[in-house]
Design an enzyme around this catalytic site. Structure first.
Site, PDB file in Angstrom:
ATOM      1  N   ASP A  49       0.905  -1.107  -0.025  1.00 57.63           N
ATOM      2  CA  ASP A  49      -0.014  -0.059  -0.184  1.00 57.63           C
ATOM      3  C   ASP A  49       0.990   1.157   0.068  1.00 57.63           C
ATOM      4  O   ASP A  49       0.301   2.339   0.010  1.00 57.63           O
ATOM      5  CB  ASP A  49      -1.012   0.086   1.198  1.00 57.63           C
ATOM      6  CG  ASP A  49      -0.504  -0.227   2.574  1.00 57.63           C
ATOM      7  OD1 ASP A  49       0.887  -0.056   2.672  1.00 57.63           O
ATOM      8  OD2 ASP A  49      -1.200   0.127   3.591  1.00 57.63           O
ATOM      9  N   SER A  50       2.164   1.089   0.067  1.00 61.69           N
ATOM     10  CA  SER A  50       3.296   2.198  -0.114  1.00 61.69           C
ATOM     11  C   SER A  50       2.843   2.728  -1.671  1.00 61.69           C
ATOM     12  O   SER A  50       3.218   3.916  -2.044  1.00 61.69           O
ATOM     13  CB  SER A  50       4.600   1.654  -0.037  1.00 61.69           C
ATOM     14  OG  SER A  50       4.839   0.602  -1.068  1.00 61.69           O
ATOM     15  N   ASP A  88      -0.842  -6.197  -0.037  1.00 54.56           N
ATOM     16  CA  ASP A  88      -1.332  -5.536   1.377  1.00 54.56           C
ATOM     17  C   ASP A  88      -2.729  -5.323   1.392  1.00 54.56           C
ATOM     18  O   ASP A  88      -3.487  -5.013   0.385  1.00 54.56           O
ATOM     19  CB  ASP A  88      -0.489  -4.215   1.234  1.00 54.56           C
ATOM     20  CG  ASP A  88       0.635  -4.101   2.190  1.00 54.56           C
ATOM     21  OD1 ASP A  88       0.774  -4.724   2.878  1.00 54.56           O
ATOM     22  OD2 ASP A  88       1.568  -3.130   1.910  1.00 54.56           O
ATOM     23  N   LYS A 118      -0.913  -9.169   3.035  1.00 49.25           N
ATOM     24  CA  LYS A 118       0.032  -8.944   4.248  1.00 49.25           C
ATOM     25  C   LYS A 118      -1.028  -7.877   4.984  1.00 49.25           C
ATOM     26  O   LYS A 118      -1.621  -7.297   4.352  1.00 49.25           O
ATOM     27  CB  LYS A 118       1.064  -8.192   3.699  1.00 49.25           C
ATOM     28  CG  LYS A 118       1.841  -7.673   4.680  1.00 49.25           C
ATOM     29  CD  LYS A 118       3.281  -7.243   4.525  1.00 49.25           C
ATOM     30  CE  LYS A 118       3.378  -5.860   4.044  1.00 49.25           C
ATOM     31  NZ  LYS A 118       3.070  -4.567   4.709  1.00 49.25           N
ATOM     32  N   GLU A 120      -0.490  -5.255   8.642  1.00 46.16           N
ATOM     33  CA  GLU A 120      -0.120  -4.579   9.678  1.00 46.16           C
ATOM     34  C   GLU A 120      -0.565  -5.067  11.049  1.00 46.16           C
ATOM     35  O   GLU A 120      -1.836  -5.070  11.196  1.00 46.16           O
ATOM     36  CB  GLU A 120      -0.048  -3.064   9.575  1.00 46.16           C
ATOM     37  CG  GLU A 120       0.732  -2.528   8.331  1.00 46.16           C
ATOM     38  CD  GLU A 120       0.791  -0.965   8.003  1.00 46.16           C
ATOM     39  OE1 GLU A 120       0.311  -0.478   9.262  1.00 46.16           O
ATOM     40  OE2 GLU A 120       1.172  -0.580   7.093  1.00 46.16           O
ATOM     41  N   GLU A 184       9.749  -4.000  10.401  1.00 43.34           N
ATOM     42  CA  GLU A 184      10.136  -2.554   9.924  1.00 43.34           C
ATOM     43  C   GLU A 184      10.651  -1.594  10.887  1.00 43.34           C
ATOM     44  O   GLU A 184       9.994  -1.587  11.645  1.00 43.34           O
ATOM     45  CB  GLU A 184       8.715  -1.738   9.206  1.00 43.34           C
ATOM     46  CG  GLU A 184       9.224  -0.664   8.385  1.00 43.34           C
ATOM     47  CD  GLU A 184       8.296  -0.050   7.284  1.00 43.34           C
ATOM     48  OE1 GLU A 184       7.086  -0.887   7.051  1.00 43.34           O
ATOM     49  OE2 GLU A 184       8.380   0.893   6.828  1.00 43.34           O
TER      50      GLU A 184
HETATM   51  O1  KIV Z   1       3.602  -1.017   1.530  1.00 43.82           O
HETATM   52  C1  KIV Z   1       4.968  -1.308   1.620  1.00 43.82           C
HETATM   53  O2  KIV Z   1       5.327  -1.203   0.575  1.00 43.82           O
HETATM   54  C2  KIV Z   1       5.315  -2.194   2.487  1.00 43.82           C
HETATM   55  C3  KIV Z   1       6.933  -2.481   2.818  1.00 43.82           C
HETATM   56  C4  KIV Z   1       7.391  -1.204   3.171  1.00 43.82           C
HETATM   57  C5  KIV Z   1       7.201  -3.648   3.733  1.00 43.82           C
HETATM   58  O3  KIV Z   1       4.552  -2.490   3.384  1.00 43.82           O
END
Ligand code: KIV
Length: 268
Positions: A49-50, A88, A118, A120, A184
């Protein structure tokens, strides 16, 4: 894993730890880059989600929607032949209730073809991870600096140093069934203790060299994000400069009438 052409499944990803093979993970958000990174031999691609920041230009990841994650994940899975694709779960797609988390993670798998999600993993996420795993949805957990908790932490990029808390978080998500854990922005010594304490692979970002693998945000590693230079990022190329210089040369040649030349022109 590296040269091996076989697709990286979740069990193969997990086995890498016992086999002592370090895992290579990068972010990808579209077909073009996913194909290049997959062909370069990465073991896993994270549709992170970056993308809210690096693709959409937002100040943080909070505004990213489930629909947007599904759209980008589809572009990535279309390109990938070998790497394990992990998607994510965006902010508020899994925190409201376990039921909603299962439904949303299920949509990600059904609509993108990606095999894993994934999330958090703050307090209370173990139950969600267990429910997803029971539903047959592999989950990678993410502890330490959690970008979706940006406002609780007082900003992005804050190193998380509470070793006891981090170890407890890691044990909890591993016991709940997570097949891997992103660590992280935590001190290297703490990452080493966590890596020794859990049987699933740890994937570090800003967590030092003792993890079972590493992940970086691809535009950072390639030097495409010019103003973002945290200590934990090694820039393996300076593509921002290369892109601008190529485009300036193209512009000069178009304006000067030297492109297209005869070798780029069809006669009659
Ligand atoms: O969203 C993302 O790119 C991430 C990485 C920084 C691990 O969660």
């Amino acid at each position: 894993m590296g040269d091996d052409a076989k697709p990286v499944t979740v069990p193969r990803f997990v086995r890498a730890k016992a086999d002592g093979r370090r895992l290579v993970m990068l972010t990808a958000y579209d077909f073009l880059w996913a194909r290049l990174l997959d062909e370069a031999g990465v073991d896993a691609l994270l549709v992170g989600d970056s993308l809210g920041m690096v693709v959409q230009g937002q100040p943080n990841t909070l505004s990213v929607t489930l629909e947007e994650m599904i759209y980008h994940a589809r572009l990535v899975t279309r390109a990938v032949r070998r790497a394990l694709v992990v998607v994510d779960m965006p902010f508020l797609s899994y925190q409201v209730s376990v039921q909603e988390a299962v439904r949303n993670a299920g949509r990600i798998l059904k609509e993108t073809g990606a095999p894993a999600v994934k999330l958090e993993s703050g307090p209370g996420q173990a139950e969600t991870i267990a429910a997803l795993t029971r539903a047959g949805i592999p989950v990678m957990a993410h502890i330490g600096m959690r970008p979706q908790a940006v406002h609780l932490m007082g900003g992005l990029g804050r190193i998380q140093r509470d070793a006891d808390r981090l170890l407890a978080d890691a044990r909890e998500v591993a016991d709940a069934g997570a097949f891997g854990i992103v660590l992280e922005l935590i001190p290297a010594g703490v990452a080493r203790r966590i890596t020794q304490a859990v049987s699933v692979p740890t994937i570090g970002i800003g967590a030092g060299p003792h993890c079972d693998g590493q992940v970086l945000v691809t535009p950072d590693l390639l030097g495409l994000t010019e103003d973002f230079r945290p200590k934990f990022v090694k820039r393996y190329a300076e593509l921002a400069g290369a892109v601008k210089s190529a485009v300036r040369q193209y512009a000069d040649e178009v304006r000067g009438g030297t492109f297209p030349g005869p070798e780029h022109t069809h006669d009659a």
